[in-house]
Design a protein around this motif. Structure first.
Motif, PDB file in Angstrom:
ATOM      1  N   ARG A 151       0.774  -1.215  -0.084  1.00 12.96           N
ATOM      2  CA  ARG A 151       0.146  -0.098   0.111  1.00 12.96           C
ATOM      3  C   ARG A 151       1.020   1.386   0.004  1.00 12.96           C
ATOM      4  NH1 ARG A 151      -4.825  -1.460  -1.827  1.00 12.96           N
ATOM      5  NH2 ARG A 151      -5.664  -3.362  -0.547  1.00 12.96           N
ATOM      6  N   ASP A 166      -6.373  -5.702  -5.768  1.00 16.10           N
ATOM      7  CA  ASP A 166      -7.666  -5.066  -5.719  1.00 16.10           C
ATOM      8  C   ASP A 166      -8.513  -5.053  -6.701  1.00 16.10           C
ATOM      9  OD1 ASP A 166      -6.976  -3.851  -3.268  1.00 16.10           O
ATOM     10  OD2 ASP A 166      -5.644  -2.126  -4.155  1.00 16.10           O
ATOM     11  N   LYS A 219      -4.202   4.218   3.244  1.00 16.52           N
ATOM     12  CA  LYS A 219      -5.485   3.785   3.343  1.00 16.52           C
ATOM     13  C   LYS A 219      -6.409   4.696   2.403  1.00 16.52           C
ATOM     14  CE  LYS A 219      -4.780   1.647   7.839  1.00 16.52           C
ATOM     15  NZ  LYS A 219      -5.346   1.844   9.344  1.00 16.52           N
ATOM     16  N   LYS A 220      -6.206   5.978   2.462  1.00 11.22           N
ATOM     17  CA  LYS A 220      -7.035   6.647   1.613  1.00 11.22           C
ATOM     18  C   LYS A 220      -7.246   6.095   0.097  1.00 11.22           C
ATOM     19  CE  LYS A 220      -8.204  11.552   0.301  1.00 11.22           C
ATOM     20  NZ  LYS A 220      -7.957  12.878   0.561  1.00 11.22           N
ATOM     21  N   ALA A 222      -6.263   3.213  -0.920  1.00 12.07           N
ATOM     22  CA  ALA A 222      -6.709   1.939  -1.079  1.00 12.07           C
ATOM     23  C   ALA A 222      -8.171   1.834  -1.118  1.00 12.07           C
ATOM     24  CB  ALA A 222      -6.232   1.047   0.218  1.00 12.07           C
ATOM     25  N   SER A 223      -8.941   2.466  -0.477  1.00 16.60           N
ATOM     26  CA  SER A 223     -10.309   2.946  -0.341  1.00 16.60           C
ATOM     27  C   SER A 223     -10.813   3.299  -1.943  1.00 16.60           C
ATOM     28  CB  SER A 223     -10.826   4.085   0.587  1.00 16.60           C
ATOM     29  OG  SER A 223     -10.486   5.146   0.386  1.00 16.60           O
ATOM     30  N   MET A 224     -10.003   3.996  -2.687  1.00 15.53           N
ATOM     31  CA  MET A 224     -10.352   4.356  -4.071  1.00 15.53           C
ATOM     32  C   MET A 224     -10.083   3.204  -5.084  1.00 15.53           C
ATOM     33  SD  MET A 224      -9.412   8.146  -4.163  1.00 15.53           S
ATOM     34  CE  MET A 224      -7.529   8.346  -3.611  1.00 15.53           C
ATOM     35  N   ALA A 226      -9.388  -0.133  -4.408  1.00 16.19           N
ATOM     36  CA  ALA A 226      -9.855  -1.264  -4.222  1.00 16.19           C
ATOM     37  C   ALA A 226     -11.206  -1.634  -4.827  1.00 16.19           C
ATOM     38  CB  ALA A 226     -10.110  -1.815  -2.614  1.00 16.19           C
TER      39      ALA A 226
END
Length: 227
Positions: A151, A166, A219-220, A222-224, A226
């Motif tokens: 990540r 992802d 993490k930000k 990854a949220s977009m 995934a």
């Protein structure tokens, strides 16, 4: 941070591997994902919008993977620079790349694909690191700290690269360019990497992947990215 073993490799070391996998649900085909049959990719562009290269000698070059004795054929220019950096950081921070342990694949002229994103190899815009160890449809191959490192790599490259882990049909060995040809962001990231390569204390091997700010940024993204 580097480790010689992935989660999947460690599990294979136990005599009761099958029972462990069944009990945890890790290292198995992702729920709802079936292995698709091979299909021939006949489009002029790969799934990420880059032109398919018709020959290894046309539009590709061979890149060294710093820190290893490995080389990989990738699309020449910004794409190759970025993906070679991904391989370098993977070697330093995720698991060591060694020729004896598996394949490292960049450009390929094999038009038989099981998932659309595998076509990105045809344009030289995808990198597969040990695909036999981390095959299509299988998740849970990496320890949490290895996923954190992956990540961090993606975030450092500002999202111009996407991880196959992802995608809807996950393939955790694959990384591919996720911006179109002519992307200004790709050019900017590449120039940053080139500057780091001549600046002591910058680039691969210098990151603190446990920095809370880096983790938050990762993490930000990854949220977009995934599926």
């Amino acid at each position: 941070m580097n480790t010689d073993f992935s989660r999947r490799t460690l599990l294979r070391g136990f005599t009761a591997t099958g029972a462990i996998l069944l009990a945890t649900g890790e290292g198995l085909l992702a729920p709802g994902i079936a292995q698709a049959a091979d299909a021939s990719w006949n489009e002029p562009r790969s799934a990420n919008g880059w032109g398919v290269l018709t020959a290894r000698s046309s539009g590709t070059t061979t890149y060294d993977i710093p820190g290893t004795d490995l080389r990989v054929v990738l699309r020449e220019g910004d794409v190759g620079t970025v993906l070679a950096y991904v391989a370098q950081r993977f070697h330093y921070d995720v698991t060591r790349l060694e020729a004896s342990r598996g394949q490292v694949i960049g450009y390929s002229d094999d038009r038989q694909v099981k998932a659309d994103f595998e076509s990105n190899h045809l344009s030289g815009t995808a990198l597969a690191l040990y695909p036999d160890h981390y095959p299509l449809g299988v998740k849970g191959n990496f320890f949490p700290h290895q996923v954190t490192a992956i990540r961090d790599i993606l975030a450092e490259l500002q999202g111009v690269v996407r991880w196959g882990g992802d995608t809807e049909s996950p393939k955790e060995s694959v990384f591919f360019i996720d911006v179109p040809p002519g992307s200004a962001k790709l050019a900017l990231v590449t120039e940053t990497l080139r500057q780091w390569s001549i600046t002591p204390g910058k680039g691969a091997g210098t990151q603190n992947i446990e920095d809370p700010k880096r983790i938050k940024t990762a993490k930000k993204l990854a949220s977009m990215q995934a599926a």
